[in-house]
Design a protein around this motif. Structure first.
Motif, mmCIF file in Angstrom:
data_model
loop_
_atom_site.group_PDB
_atom_site.id
_atom_site.type_symbol
_atom_site.label_atom_id
_atom_site.label_comp_id
_atom_site.label_asym_id
_atom_site.label_seq_id
_atom_site.Cartn_x
_atom_site.Cartn_y
_atom_site.Cartn_z
ATOM 1 N N GLY A 29 -50.277 23.378 -14.941
ATOM 2 C CA GLY A 29 -49.132 24.249 -14.698
ATOM 3 C C GLY A 29 -48.088 23.687 -13.770
ATOM 4 N N ARG A 30 -48.129 22.378 -13.531
ATOM 5 C CA ARG A 30 -47.174 21.767 -12.598
ATOM 6 C C ARG A 30 -46.119 20.957 -13.351
ATOM 7 N NH1 ARG A 30 -51.433 19.197 -8.191
ATOM 8 N NH2 ARG A 30 -52.155 21.157 -7.275
ATOM 9 N N THR A 31 -44.894 21.070 -12.896
ATOM 10 C CA THR A 31 -43.800 20.238 -13.398
ATOM 11 C C THR A 31 -43.062 19.687 -12.195
ATOM 12 O OG1 THR A 31 -43.533 21.619 -15.364
ATOM 13 C CG2 THR A 31 -41.718 20.134 -14.815
ATOM 14 N N TYR A 32 -43.011 18.368 -12.095
ATOM 15 C CA TYR A 32 -42.370 17.746 -10.943
ATOM 16 C C TYR A 32 -40.979 17.208 -11.251
ATOM 17 C CZ TYR A 32 -46.845 17.951 -8.474
ATOM 18 O OH TYR A 32 -47.984 18.400 -7.849
ATOM 19 N N LEU A 33 -40.763 16.683 -12.441
ATOM 20 C CA LEU A 33 -39.460 16.097 -12.739
ATOM 21 C C LEU A 33 -38.366 17.154 -12.570
ATOM 22 C CD1 LEU A 33 -40.316 13.892 -15.843
ATOM 23 C CD2 LEU A 33 -39.820 13.112 -13.517
ATOM 24 N N PRO A 34 -37.193 16.756 -12.077
ATOM 25 C CA PRO A 34 -36.140 17.733 -11.797
ATOM 26 C C PRO A 34 -35.721 18.515 -13.043
ATOM 27 C CG PRO A 34 -35.644 15.617 -10.774
ATOM 28 C CD PRO A 34 -36.815 15.382 -11.677
ATOM 29 N N ALA A 35 -35.527 19.824 -12.866
ATOM 30 C CA ALA A 35 -35.119 20.685 -13.988
ATOM 31 C C ALA A 35 -33.807 20.202 -14.599
ATOM 32 C CB ALA A 35 -34.985 22.127 -13.506
ATOM 33 N N ASP A 36 -32.898 19.686 -13.768
ATOM 34 C CA ASP A 36 -31.626 19.160 -14.284
ATOM 35 C C ASP A 36 -31.867 18.025 -15.271
ATOM 36 O OD1 ASP A 36 -30.262 20.959 -12.729
ATOM 37 O OD2 ASP A 36 -29.410 19.468 -11.359
ATOM 38 N N ASP A 37 -32.800 17.125 -14.943
ATOM 39 C CA ASP A 37 -33.089 15.992 -15.824
ATOM 40 C C ASP A 37 -33.775 16.464 -17.101
ATOM 41 O OD1 ASP A 37 -32.106 14.552 -13.713
ATOM 42 O OD2 ASP A 37 -34.009 13.620 -13.158
ATOM 43 N N LEU A 38 -34.703 17.398 -16.973
ATOM 44 C CA LEU A 38 -35.396 17.922 -18.150
ATOM 45 C C LEU A 38 -34.403 18.561 -19.119
ATOM 46 C CD1 LEU A 38 -38.514 19.583 -16.467
ATOM 47 C CD2 LEU A 38 -38.392 17.341 -17.559
ATOM 48 N N LYS A 70 -31.186 17.956 -19.359
ATOM 49 C CA LYS A 70 -30.276 16.927 -19.883
ATOM 50 C C LYS A 70 -30.849 16.247 -21.115
ATOM 51 C CE LYS A 70 -27.960 12.660 -18.356
ATOM 52 N NZ LYS A 70 -27.759 11.755 -17.191
ATOM 53 N N PHE A 71 -32.166 16.091 -21.173
ATOM 54 C CA PHE A 71 -32.810 15.377 -22.272
ATOM 55 C C PHE A 71 -33.600 16.308 -23.199
ATOM 56 C CE2 PHE A 71 -32.063 12.154 -19.021
ATOM 57 C CZ PHE A 71 -31.506 11.136 -19.786
ATOM 58 N N GLY A 72 -33.353 17.604 -23.084
ATOM 59 C CA GLY A 72 -33.987 18.555 -23.990
ATOM 60 C C GLY A 72 -35.481 18.697 -23.803
ATOM 61 N N CYS A 73 -35.950 18.530 -22.564
ATOM 62 C CA CYS A 73 -37.401 18.555 -22.307
ATOM 63 C C CYS A 73 -37.834 19.735 -21.441
ATOM 64 C CB CYS A 73 -37.826 17.252 -21.633
ATOM 65 S SG CYS A 73 -37.663 15.784 -22.679
ATOM 66 N N SER A 74 -37.017 20.759 -21.350
ATOM 67 C CA SER A 74 -37.336 21.888 -20.467
ATOM 68 C C SER A 74 -38.578 22.642 -20.897
ATOM 69 C CB SER A 74 -36.148 22.857 -20.408
ATOM 70 O OG SER A 74 -35.022 22.220 -19.836
ATOM 71 N N ALA A 75 -38.994 22.489 -22.166
ATOM 72 C CA ALA A 75 -40.193 23.191 -22.646
ATOM 73 C C ALA A 75 -41.472 22.632 -22.039
ATOM 74 C CB ALA A 75 -40.266 23.117 -24.174
ATOM 75 N N GLY A 76 -41.421 21.466 -21.438
ATOM 76 C CA GLY A 76 -42.591 20.890 -20.787
ATOM 77 C C GLY A 76 -43.354 19.917 -21.670
ATOM 78 N N PHE A 77 -44.531 19.506 -21.194
ATOM 79 C CA PHE A 77 -45.283 18.418 -21.825
ATOM 80 C C PHE A 77 -46.741 18.829 -22.025
ATOM 81 C CE2 PHE A 77 -42.132 16.871 -18.751
ATOM 82 C CZ PHE A 77 -41.206 16.325 -19.629
ATOM 83 N N HIS A 78 -46.965 19.684 -23.014
ATOM 84 C CA HIS A 78 -48.297 20.251 -23.208
ATOM 85 C C HIS A 78 -49.018 19.693 -24.428
ATOM 86 C CE1 HIS A 78 -47.617 23.204 -20.035
ATOM 87 N NE2 HIS A 78 -46.400 23.332 -20.516
ATOM 88 N N SER A 79 -48.469 18.655 -25.036
ATOM 89 C CA SER A 79 -49.135 18.061 -26.195
ATOM 90 C C SER A 79 -48.954 16.556 -26.163
ATOM 91 C CB SER A 79 -48.559 18.632 -27.501
ATOM 92 O OG SER A 79 -47.263 18.128 -27.739
ATOM 93 N N ALA A 80 -49.574 15.880 -27.132
ATOM 94 C CA ALA A 80 -49.512 14.420 -27.187
ATOM 95 C C ALA A 80 -48.239 13.924 -27.851
ATOM 96 C CB ALA A 80 -50.724 13.871 -27.924
ATOM 97 N N THR A 81 -47.349 14.827 -28.209
ATOM 98 C CA THR A 81 -46.057 14.459 -28.796
ATOM 99 C C THR A 81 -44.942 15.074 -27.964
ATOM 100 O OG1 THR A 81 -46.136 16.367 -30.280
ATOM 101 C CG2 THR A 81 -46.995 14.270 -31.124
ATOM 102 N N PRO A 82 -43.776 14.478 -27.955
ATOM 103 C CA PRO A 82 -42.669 15.001 -27.154
ATOM 104 C C PRO A 82 -42.232 16.384 -27.638
ATOM 105 C CG PRO A 82 -42.234 12.747 -27.866
ATOM 106 C CD PRO A 82 -43.419 13.225 -28.644
ATOM 107 N N PRO A 83 -41.602 17.171 -26.768
ATOM 108 C CA PRO A 83 -41.071 18.468 -27.188
ATOM 109 C C PRO A 83 -40.130 18.305 -28.374
ATOM 110 C CG PRO A 83 -40.960 18.243 -24.801
ATOM 111 C CD PRO A 83 -41.359 16.904 -25.346
ATOM 112 N N PHE A 128 -37.234 12.454 -25.345
ATOM 113 C CA PHE A 128 -38.235 12.159 -24.320
ATOM 114 C C PHE A 128 -38.131 10.720 -23.833
ATOM 115 C CE2 PHE A 128 -42.554 10.784 -23.101
ATOM 116 C CZ PHE A 128 -42.746 11.639 -22.024
ATOM 117 N N ALA A 129 -37.923 9.790 -24.762
ATOM 118 C CA ALA A 129 -37.786 8.389 -24.369
ATOM 119 C C ALA A 129 -36.590 8.209 -23.444
ATOM 120 C CB ALA A 129 -37.651 7.494 -25.594
ATOM 121 N N GLY A 130 -35.511 8.924 -23.737
ATOM 122 C CA GLY A 130 -34.338 8.844 -22.877
ATOM 123 C C GLY A 130 -34.632 9.338 -21.471
ATOM 124 N N LEU A 131 -35.399 10.433 -21.376
ATOM 125 C CA LEU A 131 -35.787 10.960 -20.069
ATOM 126 C C LEU A 131 -36.619 9.935 -19.307
ATOM 127 C CD1 LEU A 131 -36.211 13.303 -17.997
ATOM 128 C CD2 LEU A 131 -38.235 13.931 -19.344
#
Length: 306
Positions: free
Chosen positions: A186-195, A197-210, A215-218
């Motif tokens: 349940g932890r997210t450390y990367l800045p919300a602004d960066d997430l 910017k790269f469409g990753c605000s949904a988080g990282f709960h699987s073995a594939t990018p959101p 994700f590679a850009g982030l």
């Protein structure tokens, strides 16, 4: 050194050898007195981290962390006896008598772990930087208290700043490596602004990018930030004696190689923990002991001044 103090250091060195996968490769390169002091610092830091990562309720974690803060107060006051039943406290108190260790850095570590306990998130890099300074920059400054700087080293007045920055570089690398693992707790450390910017605000709960994310850009964006921190922090190396410089170069070198792996295959951090084989870590340690990294950074510094 008395038998109780020696036993306390032996305990801390055992903890370090068993639990510090990357840290241990660096401190092996130090002379015995510095290695023992660094082991004491690690053992106390490990205790704090274990409280934060454990399964206790937040209120119980906060109580234990404040108990640890009280212990640090006793260390500062010289109130730890050699026959104290806590070997970490005995070793740390002895190390603090032998080296100018800024024990307040361990209070900062506790502050950072309390941020974890409260579940704080970070909107911007400046916000995350505050957390990283507590949990990693402070460790860099504590370590510098053990290492010291060489007499007459140019720019030594900025050594603490460089140690802090190197800690930030290591912590940001850790955050990139552990995005999937942290998401699982349940932890997210990367800045919300960066997430965002790269469409990753949904988080990282699987073995594939959101879905729909870059994700590679982030990852590449954060890798560039970490590399800039490493470049600045590495300016510390020419200020250290050979073996202290080798220790820092080994630890930082391992993390820089982790960063290289993450950069080459960003999605690897979603599939599992990225790590280096033991033989590669050993190579990095030998390279640090040879002074190659310190000489390289020294030449770069001279060129910049020119």
């Amino acid at each position: 050194m008395s038998a109780p103090v020696q036993a306390a250091y032996s305990y801390c060195e055992a903890v370090t050898g068993q639990q510090a996968r990357n840290f241990a490769y660096g401190i092996r390169l130090l002379p015995a007195d510095k290695r023992q002091a660094m082991s004491a610092l690690y053992a106390l830091s490990r205790r704090v981290d274990d409280i934060g990562d454990g399964t206790l309720a937040p209120e119980a974690k906060q109580a234990r962390l404040e108990d640890t803060r009280a212990l640090l107060g006793r260390v500062r006051e010289g109130a730890i006896d050699e026959d104290d039943t806590d070997p970490v406290a005995v070793a740390l108190a002895d190390a603090a008598r032998r080296f100018p260790i800024p024990i307040g850095g361990l209070d900062e570590l506790i502050d950072g772990v309390l941020m974890d306990v409260r579940g704080e998130t970070y909107e911007t890099w400046d916000d995350l930087k505050t957390y990283c300074r507590c949990v990693a920059g402070a460790i860099g400054r504590l370590s510098l208290g053990v290492f010291g700087t060489t007499t007459g080293a140019p720019g030594a007045e900025r050594a603490s700043e460089y140690a802090d920055t190197l800690g930030l570089a290591l912590q940001l690398t850790n955050i990139l490596r552990d995005v999937r693992e942290d998401a699982g707790t349940g932890r997210t450390y990367l800045p919300a602004d960066d997430l965002a910017k790269f469409g990753c605000s949904a988080g990282f709960h699987s073995a594939t990018p959101p879905k729909g994310s870059d994700f590679a850009g982030l990852v590449h964006f954060e890798v560039r930030r970490a590399r800039a921190l490493f470049a600045e922090g590495y300016r510390l190396l020419p200020m250290l004696d050979r073996r202290s410089g080798a220790c820092v170069a080994a630890m930082a070198g391992i993390y820089r190689r982790l960063l290289d792996r993450i950069e080459r295959d960003p999605e690897a951090v979603l599939r599992g923990r990225v790590s280096l084989p033991g033989r590669e870590k050993a190579y990095v340690a030998v390279r640090g002991l040879s002074g190659l990294d310190a000489r390289h950074i020294s030449r770069q510094t001279v060129r910049r001044r020119g």
